[in-house]
Design an enzyme around this catalytic site. Structure first.
Site, short mmCIF file in Angstrom:
data_model
loop_
_atom_site.label_atom_id
_atom_site.label_comp_id
_atom_site.label_asym_id
_atom_site.label_seq_id
_atom_site.Cartn_x
_atom_site.Cartn_y
_atom_site.Cartn_z
N GLN A 1 1.40 3.50 2.11
CA GLN A 1 2.16 3.70 3.35
C GLN A 1 2.79 2.39 3.83
OE1 GLN A 1 3.28 6.29 4.24
NE2 GLN A 1 1.88 8.01 4.03
N SER A 2 3.10 1.50 2.92
CA SER A 2 3.65 0.19 3.26
C SER A 2 4.97 0.29 4.04
CB SER A 2 3.88 -0.60 1.97
OG SER A 2 4.72 -1.71 2.20
N ASN A 3 5.00 -0.34 5.22
CA ASN A 3 6.27 -0.47 5.97
C ASN A 3 7.23 -1.36 5.21
OD1 ASN A 3 5.37 0.97 8.33
ND2 ASN A 3 4.16 -0.84 8.85
N ALA B 1 7.51 -1.88 1.98
CA ALA B 1 8.12 -1.21 0.82
C ALA B 1 9.24 -0.27 1.29
CB ALA B 1 7.06 -0.45 0.04
N ALA C 1 0.86 -1.18 0.00
CA ALA C 1 0.00 0.00 0.00
C ALA C 1 0.90 1.24 0.00
CB ALA C 1 -0.89 -0.01 1.25
#
Ligand code: PLP
Length: 349
Positions: A83-85, A87, A81
């Protein structure tokens, strides 16, 4: 059943890049333990490194990027997403290894490029190539995720044709190689508990893609421990979720060359604490964030660790986790979300 030493030898056969600071601390929450009537320990994967904004994905990335480097890849694709941690931690870990990160991020609401926040800001500081994939009218989040994965694979195919070797990491790093990182995590925790001369009755954590759960379950099967794993869902999970996590755990054990196996019935996920949905804050999470901050000075996040910790608190208060139990909460990180869009943070003050 393996000894800790034998388990470590199996893990050492896999290519690995050293990225985090391990072992992460394990410590007792004195004040909260007293209030709750259990012995509560925190496993601090929020302090894993690579930088100030660590989390559980770094363990997986040690093995994933180890594999990427061993295969001679120079560009790494992953997904999540906006706000992916995962990524963001992938981008940081790639830089540490001299690799170029490419991120395909699905957005429900398109982020404002003039006001980048939280992980999306960090992705840009880290110089990742960021592709935002808005969800189309009539498309589900899962369909948009599938489309993002196809877009990434198409771009990678083009680069490969031009001579750039690419490495593909699925969402959350949930693959047998990634989950091997949490077999190592389980072994690390057992060594720490052994040094303290104690055993845990319950190990609780927030579960998303299930890659962490699969690794922990594989580690437990490998060492034959009796600790109950209590995964708290942070998004809706269908009835097949446990079976898929068990299958991933077993693929991980097979990758390690171990004959131990996890039965789907060994895993039971708590589904009662994520509503109304993924990345949507709720009372359980907000109350947990405030409680841990105001009792111990430690920060959780609204998307994952707050809901996970809140679910565990509820299980303690209702007696589902009996008084006097020794409980370890695996802090998976994610507190950058406290600086994300207000709609994601919720009512935490
Ligand atoms: C990704 C993530 C999780 C869930 O881990 P999975 O392996 O995807 O189940 C939990 N907490 C935080 C903070 C995360 O970023």
């Amino acid at each position: 059943m393996k000894t800790i030493q034998q388990a470590k030898e199996l893990l050492q056969a896999l290519p690995r890049q050293s990225l985090g600071f391990y072992p992460t601390p394990l410590h007792r929450l004195e004040r909260l333990s007293g209030q709750l009537g259990v012995e509560l320990y925190l496993k601090r994967d929020d302090l894993s490194g690579v930088n100030l904004f660590g989390g559980n994905k770094v363990r997986k990335l040690e093995y994933l990027l180890g594999d990427a480097v061993a295969k001679g890849c120079s560009t790494v694709f992953t997904y999540g997403a906006t706000q992916s941690n995962h990524a963001m931690q992938t981008a940081a870990a790639c830089r540490r290894c001299g690799l170029d990160p490419v991120l395909y991020l699905v957005s429900v609401v398109e982020p404002d490029p003039a006001q980048l926040r939280s992980n999306l800001l960090l992705d840009h500081i880290l110089g990742a190539e960021v592709h935002i994939v808005p969800i189309r009218d009539g498309e589900t989040e899962a369909q948009a995720e599938d489309r993002a994965a196809r877009m990434g694979r198409d771009q990678a195919a083009g680069l490969e044709a031009a001579g750039t070797r690419c490495y593909d990491i699925p969402m959350g790093g949930a693959s047998p190689i990634g989950s091997a990182g949490f077999v190592a995590g389980w072994v690390e925790l057992q060594e720490q508990l052994e040094a303290l001369g104690i055993q845990a009755d319950v190990l609780c954590h927030a579960t998303g893609t299930g890659g962490t759960l699969a690794g922990l379950a594989a580690g437990r099967a490998l060492l034959g421990d009796a600790t109950r794993i209590l995964p708290v869902a942070v998004s809706p999970k269908d009835a097949g979720y446990e079976a898929r996590a068990a299958a991933l755990a077993n693929d991980t054990l097979a990758l390690l060359g171990a004959e131990e196996r996890v039965a789907p019935g060994d895993l039971v996920v708590e589904r009662g604490y994520y509503a109304p949905g993924y990345e949507v804050p709720n009372r359980t999470g907000s109350d947990a964030i405030r409680l841990l901050a105001r009792t111990e000075g430690i920060l959780l996040d609204p998307v994952y660790s707050g809901k996970g910790f809140g679910g565990m608190l509820d299980q303690i208060r209702t007696g589902a986790i009996p008084q006097g139990s020794r409980v370890v909460y695996w802090h998976t990180g994610g507190a950058t979300a406290l600086f994300a869009e207000a709609a994601m943070v919720g009512d935490v003050v």
